[in-house]
Design a protein around this motif. Structure first.
Motif, mmCIF file in Angstrom:
data_model
loop_
_atom_site.group_PDB
_atom_site.id
_atom_site.type_symbol
_atom_site.label_atom_id
_atom_site.label_comp_id
_atom_site.label_asym_id
_atom_site.label_seq_id
_atom_site.Cartn_x
_atom_site.Cartn_y
_atom_site.Cartn_z
ATOM 1 N N ARG A 86 0.849 -1.196 0.000
ATOM 2 C CA ARG A 86 0.000 0.000 0.000
ATOM 3 C C ARG A 86 0.885 1.246 0.000
ATOM 4 N NH1 ARG A 86 -4.382 2.588 -1.736
ATOM 5 N NH2 ARG A 86 -5.436 3.877 -0.153
ATOM 6 N N TRP A 87 2.046 1.128 0.624
ATOM 7 C CA TRP A 87 3.043 2.202 0.666
ATOM 8 C C TRP A 87 3.348 2.675 -0.759
ATOM 9 C CZ3 TRP A 87 8.876 1.242 0.625
ATOM 10 C CH2 TRP A 87 9.588 2.406 0.951
ATOM 11 N N GLY A 88 3.225 3.959 -0.977
ATOM 12 C CA GLY A 88 3.491 4.503 -2.296
ATOM 13 C C GLY A 88 2.278 4.541 -3.198
ATOM 14 N N ASN A 89 1.163 3.982 -2.727
ATOM 15 C CA ASN A 89 -0.054 3.936 -3.545
ATOM 16 C C ASN A 89 -1.248 4.574 -2.848
ATOM 17 O OD1 ASN A 89 0.784 2.247 -5.968
ATOM 18 N ND2 ASN A 89 1.428 0.911 -4.286
ATOM 19 N N ARG A 90 -0.975 5.378 -1.855
ATOM 20 C CA ARG A 90 -2.067 5.948 -1.082
ATOM 21 C C ARG A 90 -2.816 7.042 -1.834
ATOM 22 N NH1 ARG A 90 -2.763 4.359 3.958
ATOM 23 N NH2 ARG A 90 -4.019 6.224 4.372
ATOM 24 N N HIS A 91 -2.285 7.478 -2.969
ATOM 25 C CA HIS A 91 -3.027 8.438 -3.797
ATOM 26 C C HIS A 91 -4.216 7.775 -4.471
ATOM 27 C CE1 HIS A 91 -0.216 6.363 -6.440
ATOM 28 N NE2 HIS A 91 -0.954 6.731 -7.482
ATOM 29 N N LEU A 92 -4.226 6.436 -4.489
ATOM 30 C CA LEU A 92 -5.338 5.694 -5.067
ATOM 31 C C LEU A 92 -6.335 5.321 -3.974
ATOM 32 C CD1 LEU A 92 -3.341 3.182 -7.316
ATOM 33 C CD2 LEU A 92 -4.604 5.201 -8.101
ATOM 34 N N SER A 93 -7.612 5.377 -4.282
ATOM 35 C CA SER A 93 -8.611 4.860 -3.355
ATOM 36 C C SER A 93 -8.408 3.357 -3.213
ATOM 37 C CB SER A 93 -10.025 5.143 -3.871
ATOM 38 O OG SER A 93 -10.287 4.366 -5.041
ATOM 39 N N TRP A 94 -8.966 2.782 -2.160
ATOM 40 C CA TRP A 94 -8.846 1.338 -1.996
ATOM 41 C C TRP A 94 -9.520 0.600 -3.152
ATOM 42 C CZ3 TRP A 94 -5.791 -1.847 0.392
ATOM 43 C CH2 TRP A 94 -5.073 -1.402 1.503
ATOM 44 N N ALA A 95 -10.611 1.156 -3.667
ATOM 45 C CA ALA A 95 -11.292 0.515 -4.791
ATOM 46 C C ALA A 95 -10.393 0.487 -6.025
ATOM 47 C CB ALA A 95 -12.593 1.251 -5.102
ATOM 48 N N ASP A 96 -9.765 1.617 -6.334
ATOM 49 C CA ASP A 96 -8.898 1.691 -7.511
ATOM 50 C C ASP A 96 -7.618 0.885 -7.304
ATOM 51 O OD1 ASP A 96 -10.719 3.317 -8.769
ATOM 52 O OD2 ASP A 96 -9.698 5.181 -8.241
ATOM 53 N N PHE A 97 -7.060 0.953 -6.105
ATOM 54 C CA PHE A 97 -5.811 0.238 -5.809
ATOM 55 C C PHE A 97 -6.015 -1.267 -5.883
ATOM 56 C CE2 PHE A 97 -3.013 -1.404 -2.224
ATOM 57 C CZ PHE A 97 -1.866 -1.485 -3.007
ATOM 58 N N ALA A 98 -7.076 -1.764 -5.262
ATOM 59 C CA ALA A 98 -7.323 -3.203 -5.253
ATOM 60 C C ALA A 98 -7.587 -3.728 -6.664
ATOM 61 C CB ALA A 98 -8.495 -3.531 -4.333
ATOM 62 N N MET A 99 -8.372 -3.007 -7.424
ATOM 63 C CA MET A 99 -8.648 -3.424 -8.797
ATOM 64 C C MET A 99 -7.365 -3.419 -9.635
ATOM 65 S SD MET A 99 -10.668 -4.500 -11.127
ATOM 66 C CE MET A 99 -12.331 -4.261 -10.466
ATOM 67 N N LYS A 100 -6.564 -2.396 -9.486
ATOM 68 C CA LYS A 100 -5.308 -2.295 -10.230
ATOM 69 C C LYS A 100 -4.363 -3.433 -9.855
ATOM 70 C CE LYS A 100 -1.900 1.197 -11.618
ATOM 71 N NZ LYS A 100 -1.428 2.588 -11.405
ATOM 72 N N ALA A 101 -4.304 -3.768 -8.561
ATOM 73 C CA ALA A 101 -3.450 -4.873 -8.105
ATOM 74 C C ALA A 101 -3.932 -6.202 -8.673
ATOM 75 C CB ALA A 101 -3.436 -4.919 -6.581
ATOM 76 N N GLU B 172 -11.898 3.934 10.903
ATOM 77 C CA GLU B 172 -12.832 2.827 10.694
ATOM 78 C C GLU B 172 -13.393 2.800 9.272
ATOM 79 O OE1 GLU B 172 -13.509 0.266 12.637
ATOM 80 O OE2 GLU B 172 -12.022 1.032 14.046
ATOM 81 N N ASP B 173 -13.627 3.966 8.681
ATOM 82 C CA ASP B 173 -14.132 4.003 7.309
ATOM 83 C C ASP B 173 -13.094 3.451 6.330
ATOM 84 O OD1 ASP B 173 -16.557 5.061 8.098
ATOM 85 O OD2 ASP B 173 -15.958 7.142 7.730
ATOM 86 N N GLU B 174 -11.840 3.842 6.533
ATOM 87 C CA GLU B 174 -10.786 3.326 5.655
ATOM 88 C C GLU B 174 -10.603 1.821 5.854
ATOM 89 O OE1 GLU B 174 -6.097 3.866 4.387
ATOM 90 O OE2 GLU B 174 -6.881 5.052 6.053
ATOM 91 N N LYS B 175 -10.691 1.380 7.102
ATOM 92 C CA LYS B 175 -10.566 -0.051 7.386
ATOM 93 C C LYS B 175 -11.657 -0.846 6.665
ATOM 94 C CE LYS B 175 -9.685 -0.978 11.649
ATOM 95 N NZ LYS B 175 -9.873 -1.244 13.105
ATOM 96 N N LEU B 176 -12.883 -0.341 6.710
ATOM 97 C CA LEU B 176 -13.988 -1.003 6.027
ATOM 98 C C LEU B 176 -13.745 -1.027 4.521
ATOM 99 C CD1 LEU B 176 -16.808 -2.285 5.977
ATOM 100 C CD2 LEU B 176 -17.763 0.043 5.938
ATOM 101 N N ALA B 177 -13.303 0.102 3.980
ATOM 102 C CA ALA B 177 -13.028 0.164 2.538
ATOM 103 C C ALA B 177 -11.918 -0.817 2.158
ATOM 104 C CB ALA B 177 -12.644 1.588 2.145
ATOM 105 N N MET B 178 -10.888 -0.894 2.966
ATOM 106 C CA MET B 178 -9.770 -1.792 2.688
ATOM 107 C C MET B 178 -10.231 -3.243 2.604
ATOM 108 S SD MET B 178 -6.436 -2.412 5.122
ATOM 109 C CE MET B 178 -5.612 -3.997 5.175
ATOM 110 N N PHE B 179 -10.913 -3.711 3.644
ATOM 111 C CA PHE B 179 -11.285 -5.128 3.674
ATOM 112 C C PHE B 179 -12.385 -5.452 2.660
ATOM 113 C CE2 PHE B 179 -9.384 -4.896 8.018
ATOM 114 C CZ PHE B 179 -8.335 -5.771 7.744
ATOM 115 N N THR B 180 -13.266 -4.503 2.396
ATOM 116 C CA THR B 180 -14.290 -4.713 1.375
ATOM 117 C C THR B 180 -13.652 -4.894 0.009
ATOM 118 O OG1 THR B 180 -15.933 -3.420 2.599
ATOM 119 C CG2 THR B 180 -16.296 -3.716 0.237
ATOM 120 N N GLN B 181 -12.706 -4.033 -0.318
ATOM 121 C CA GLN B 181 -12.099 -4.086 -1.645
ATOM 122 C C GLN B 181 -11.154 -5.282 -1.789
ATOM 123 O OE1 GLN B 181 -13.088 -2.334 -4.158
ATOM 124 N NE2 GLN B 181 -14.542 -1.239 -2.833
#
Length: 275
Positions: free
Chosen positions: A9-24, A40-49
């Protein structure tokens, strides 16, 4: 044996979790190595994506930084339990401080071992500047004291600290390789922890040295008949990534550099794994 590649995730925080996970996922990574968000909102987004994209998660501990040792112990323990409760594949921990005395860093290693036993979750200790494992000789003392101590090998840090490619420290490298369960495929050099692009011909010597070490880790796990070996392609952003003076533009594209590293190692080990 299967080798699974992860992206930080380091170096990719400019991407939303949705965009980062899809790109990965589209790039062929098996998962992400990241810390546990406190929001908590970011945590939810992370695990959802991660779940929606079928990506695994390696938990990363790096936050405990206080020089007050008693407070450091409390924060370290709290952070490890929080990570363990979120059920990562394992925890990669940047543990201790280079200026803590041997007994203090030993207390932290023993604390991690207790948390690991209680939770049933592996905790690996990353070779990292500023931590107990900042150089070869210091790390060797802990590896000898704790036969069950397992590490994440990031030898780029050791190249930087030693200002060499560790040619005269093979015995300690061999010991570290035997204890490695996960590694970061970042290429360091005697002047720093990260070359500007591992594909550049001027960095062939640096890449070759790292490949010798990584090859040895892979061969060791093949000998052990491990089911899986994990690798995180962990080239990082500024100040790890050099920038052009006055303009603050990265000299290489970080995503492309890490993707090169993944594709390079996939190709390098394909025939070996199919034997």
């Amino acid at each position: 044996m299967e080798i699974k590649f992860f992206i930080p995730r380091w170096g990719n925080r400019h991407l939303s979790w949705a965009d980062f996970a899809m790109k990965a996922k589209l790039a062929g990574y098996a998962g992400v190595e990241a810390g546990l968000p406190s929001d908590e909102d970011e945590k939810l987004a992370m695990f959802t994506q991660l779940n929606d994209n079928g990506l695994s998660w390696i938990g990363q501990h790096f936050e405990t930084a206080t020089a007050d040792f008693k407070e450091h112990v409390k924060q370290f323990e709290t952070r490890l339990y929080a990570l363990a409760s979120a059920n990562p594949l394992f925890i990669n921990s940047q543990t201790g401080k280079d200026f803590f005395i041997f007994e203090q860093n030993s207390e932290l290693i023993e604390l991690a071992a207790r948390v690991s036993k209680e939770t049933g979750l592996r905790i690996l200790h990353e070779t990292h500047r500023g931590k107990f494992s900042f150089c070869t000789s210091n790390t060797a003392g802990y590896l000898h004291k704790y036969p069950d101590l397992r590490i994440t090998a990031d030898f780029s840090h050791w190249c930087c600290v030693a200002e060499s490619y560790l040619q005269d420290q093979q015995d300690i490298l061999d010991l570290a390789i035997d204890r490695t369960d996960h590694f970061h495929s970042r290429v360091g050099f005697p002047g720093g922890p990260q070359v500007n692009h591992p594909a550049a011909p001027e960095w062939k010597e640096a890449l070759d040295f790292h490949c010798q070490w990584w090859d040895a880790i892979v061969q060791h796990h093949l000998m052990l008949k491990s089911d899986t070996l994990t690798i995180t392609c962990e080239f990082g952003p500024y100040p790890y990534m050099p920038q052009l003076p006055f303009h603050q533009h990265d000299v290489s594209d970080l995503w492309e550099v890490n993707l090169f590293m993944k594709n390079f190692l996939e190709k390098r080990y394909a025939d070996l794994l199919n034997q």
